[in-house]
Design a protein around this motif. Structure first.
Motif, PDB file in Angstrom:
ATOM      1  N   ASP A  29      -0.278  19.193  18.200  1.00 33.99           N
ATOM      2  CA  ASP A  29       0.645  18.368  18.403  1.00 33.99           C
ATOM      3  C   ASP A  29       0.479  17.172  17.404  1.00 33.99           C
ATOM      4  OD1 ASP A  29       2.546  19.317  19.923  1.00 33.99           O
ATOM      5  OD2 ASP A  29       1.783  18.503  21.759  1.00 33.99           O
ATOM      6  N   ASP A  30      -0.846  17.118  17.023  1.00 31.89           N
ATOM      7  CA  ASP A  30      -1.357  16.157  16.120  1.00 31.89           C
ATOM      8  C   ASP A  30      -1.311  16.662  14.577  1.00 31.89           C
ATOM      9  OD1 ASP A  30      -2.238  14.391  18.107  1.00 31.89           O
ATOM     10  OD2 ASP A  30      -3.917  15.403  18.469  1.00 31.89           O
ATOM     11  N   THR A  31      -1.263  17.919  14.500  1.00 30.95           N
ATOM     12  CA  THR A  31      -1.114  18.365  12.926  1.00 30.95           C
ATOM     13  C   THR A  31      -0.051  17.682  12.233  1.00 30.95           C
ATOM     14  OG1 THR A  31      -1.812  20.557  13.775  1.00 30.95           O
ATOM     15  CG2 THR A  31      -0.948  20.465  11.419  1.00 30.95           C
ATOM     16  N   LEU A  32      -0.488  17.202  11.011  1.00 30.61           N
ATOM     17  CA  LEU A  32       0.667  16.584  10.262  1.00 30.61           C
ATOM     18  C   LEU A  32       1.342  17.990   9.368  1.00 30.61           C
ATOM     19  CD1 LEU A  32      -1.066  13.538   8.617  1.00 30.61           C
ATOM     20  CD2 LEU A  32       1.130  13.598   9.594  1.00 30.61           C
ATOM     21  N   LEU A  33       2.614  18.059   9.837  1.00 29.78           N
ATOM     22  CA  LEU A  33       3.180  19.399   9.303  1.00 29.78           C
ATOM     23  C   LEU A  33       3.884  19.009   8.200  1.00 29.78           C
ATOM     24  CD1 LEU A  33       3.355  22.262  10.121  1.00 29.78           C
ATOM     25  CD2 LEU A  33       5.667  21.806  11.312  1.00 29.78           C
ATOM     26  N   LEU A  34       4.690  18.384   8.095  1.00 28.22           N
ATOM     27  CA  LEU A  34       5.732  18.052   6.865  1.00 28.22           C
ATOM     28  C   LEU A  34       6.069  16.836   6.629  1.00 28.22           C
ATOM     29  CD1 LEU A  34       8.014  19.345   4.990  1.00 28.22           C
ATOM     30  CD2 LEU A  34       9.287  19.637   7.145  1.00 28.22           C
ATOM     31  N   VAL A  35       5.690  16.316   5.416  1.00 24.32           N
ATOM     32  CA  VAL A  35       6.220  15.071   5.052  1.00 24.32           C
ATOM     33  C   VAL A  35       7.268  15.050   3.924  1.00 24.32           C
ATOM     34  CG1 VAL A  35       5.538  12.795   3.963  1.00 24.32           C
ATOM     35  CG2 VAL A  35       3.720  14.295   5.303  1.00 24.32           C
ATOM     36  N   LYS A  97      -2.317  11.574   4.799  1.00 20.22           N
ATOM     37  CA  LYS A  97      -3.134  12.335   4.333  1.00 20.22           C
ATOM     38  C   LYS A  97      -3.218  13.810   4.923  1.00 20.22           C
ATOM     39  CE  LYS A  97      -4.917   8.775   1.926  1.00 20.22           C
ATOM     40  NZ  LYS A  97      -4.419   8.272   0.757  1.00 20.22           N
ATOM     41  N   ASP A  98      -3.509  14.840   4.163  1.00 16.03           N
ATOM     42  CA  ASP A  98      -3.861  16.071   4.641  1.00 16.03           C
ATOM     43  C   ASP A  98      -2.595  16.748   5.300  1.00 16.03           C
ATOM     44  OD1 ASP A  98      -6.457  15.571   3.585  1.00 16.03           O
ATOM     45  OD2 ASP A  98      -7.121  15.236   5.722  1.00 16.03           O
ATOM     46  N   ALA A  99      -1.494  16.580   5.092  1.00 22.52           N
ATOM     47  CA  ALA A  99      -0.347  17.064   5.712  1.00 22.52           C
ATOM     48  C   ALA A  99      -0.148  18.482   5.273  1.00 22.52           C
ATOM     49  CB  ALA A  99       0.900  16.496   5.294  1.00 22.52           C
ATOM     50  N   ARG A 100       0.428  19.552   5.837  1.00 21.90           N
ATOM     51  CA  ARG A 100       0.408  21.203   5.501  1.00 21.90           C
ATOM     52  C   ARG A 100       1.534  20.924   4.132  1.00 21.90           C
ATOM     53  NH1 ARG A 100      -1.526  25.651   5.895  1.00 21.90           N
ATOM     54  NH2 ARG A 100      -0.231  27.327   6.392  1.00 21.90           N
ATOM     55  N   VAL A 101       2.462  20.230   4.429  1.00 22.61           N
ATOM     56  CA  VAL A 101       3.578  20.424   3.541  1.00 22.61           C
ATOM     57  C   VAL A 101       4.012  19.013   2.976  1.00 22.61           C
ATOM     58  CG1 VAL A 101       5.880  21.004   2.911  1.00 22.61           C
ATOM     59  CG2 VAL A 101       4.582  22.601   4.214  1.00 22.61           C
ATOM     60  N   TYR A 102       4.040  18.601   1.648  1.00 19.85           N
ATOM     61  CA  TYR A 102       4.720  17.547   0.987  1.00 19.85           C
ATOM     62  C   TYR A 102       5.914  17.944   0.411  1.00 19.85           C
ATOM     63  CZ  TYR A 102       0.487  15.142   2.046  1.00 19.85           C
ATOM     64  OH  TYR A 102      -0.757  14.661   2.634  1.00 19.85           O
ATOM     65  N   TYR A 103       7.232  17.708   0.810  1.00 23.59           N
ATOM     66  CA  TYR A 103       8.361  18.048   0.289  1.00 23.59           C
ATOM     67  C   TYR A 103       9.367  17.036  -0.519  1.00 23.59           C
ATOM     68  CZ  TYR A 103      13.166  19.928   1.295  1.00 23.59           C
ATOM     69  OH  TYR A 103      14.284  20.425   0.977  1.00 23.59           O
ATOM     70  N   PHE A 104       9.653  17.577  -1.608  1.00 29.92           N
ATOM     71  CA  PHE A 104      10.613  16.639  -2.379  1.00 29.92           C
ATOM     72  C   PHE A 104      11.892  17.051  -2.528  1.00 29.92           C
ATOM     73  CE2 PHE A 104       6.614  15.191  -4.438  1.00 29.92           C
ATOM     74  CZ  PHE A 104       6.689  13.841  -4.318  1.00 29.92           C
ATOM     75  N   LYS A 105      12.974  16.605  -2.361  1.00 22.80           N
ATOM     76  CA  LYS A 105      14.287  17.542  -2.460  1.00 22.80           C
ATOM     77  C   LYS A 105      14.994  16.424  -3.181  1.00 22.80           C
ATOM     78  CE  LYS A 105      18.341  19.300  -0.413  1.00 22.80           C
ATOM     79  NZ  LYS A 105      18.661  19.221   1.062  1.00 22.80           N
ATOM     80  N   PHE A 106      15.622  16.840  -4.227  1.00 20.05           N
ATOM     81  CA  PHE A 106      16.506  16.179  -5.349  1.00 20.05           C
ATOM     82  C   PHE A 106      15.934  14.622  -5.621  1.00 20.05           C
ATOM     83  CE2 PHE A 106      20.218  18.226  -2.763  1.00 20.05           C
ATOM     84  CZ  PHE A 106      20.322  19.300  -3.613  1.00 20.05           C
ATOM     85  N   VAL A 107      14.560  14.932  -6.029  1.00 17.50           N
ATOM     86  CA  VAL A 107      14.160  13.453  -6.221  1.00 17.50           C
ATOM     87  C   VAL A 107      13.409  13.542  -7.550  1.00 17.50           C
ATOM     88  CG1 VAL A 107      12.024  12.121  -5.753  1.00 17.50           C
ATOM     89  CG2 VAL A 107      13.210  13.215  -3.807  1.00 17.50           C
TER      90      VAL A 107
END
Ligand SMILES: C[S@@+](CC[C@H](N)C(=O)[O-])C[C@H]1O[C@@H](n2cnc3c(N)ncnc32)[C@H](O)[C@@H]1O
Length: 130
Positions: A29-35, A97-107
């Protein structure tokens, strides 16, 4: 434009999310999965949560302060455990910090290459190898 966007399939439909993001990761539950950086109205994250309701890990919506403030009134984000963070990708180093995924869409397509380099360089220090 909104109509056109609404018509597109979600990336979770064609990207192997379970194989590439969820599998082999020690998720809790604490994992930073997706930003979702510059998430706008956050529809992408809400849909992601709907597609993968069983997933462990935190979802984060980022955008400029004014956008996040407006989104904060929408209770669906709190209900779905989506955290909101104000972030200006030109002026700040990525604060999550340290998220599994950093996501940009239409940016990134909105900006000239030199500005995109600033955006990506401000993200780099937050990412851990692997
Ligand atoms: C074309 S919208 C994309 C929104 C969303 N990713 C989507 O797919 O619908 C571009 C987003 O970039 C955000 N943005 C513009 N300048 C920004 C900045 N300096 N820092 C962070 N976000 C910014 C806007 O607020 C807007 O939400």
């Amino acid at each position: 434009m909104e109509g056109q966007w609404a018509d597109r399939s979600h990336w979770g439909d064609w990207f192997p999310v379970r194989e590439r993001i969820l599998q082999d990761a020690e998720l809790s539950d604490d994992t930073l999965l997706l930003v979702d950086i510059s998430a706008g109205k956050g529809h992408d994250l809400l849909e992601f949560k709907e597609m993968f309701p069983d997933l462990l890990g935190r979802l984060v919506l980022e955008d400029l302060g004014s956008v996040v403030k407006a989104m904060g009134r929408d209770e669906r984000f709190a209900e779905n455990g989506i955290q909101m963070v104000s972030f200006d990708f030109f002026k700040e180093i990525q604060p999550v910090k340290d998220a599994r995924v950093y996501y940009f869409k239409f940016v990134l397509h909105d900006w000239p290459d030199e500005e995109v380099k600033v955006i990506l360089n401000n993200l780099k220090p937050a990412m851990k190898p692997g």
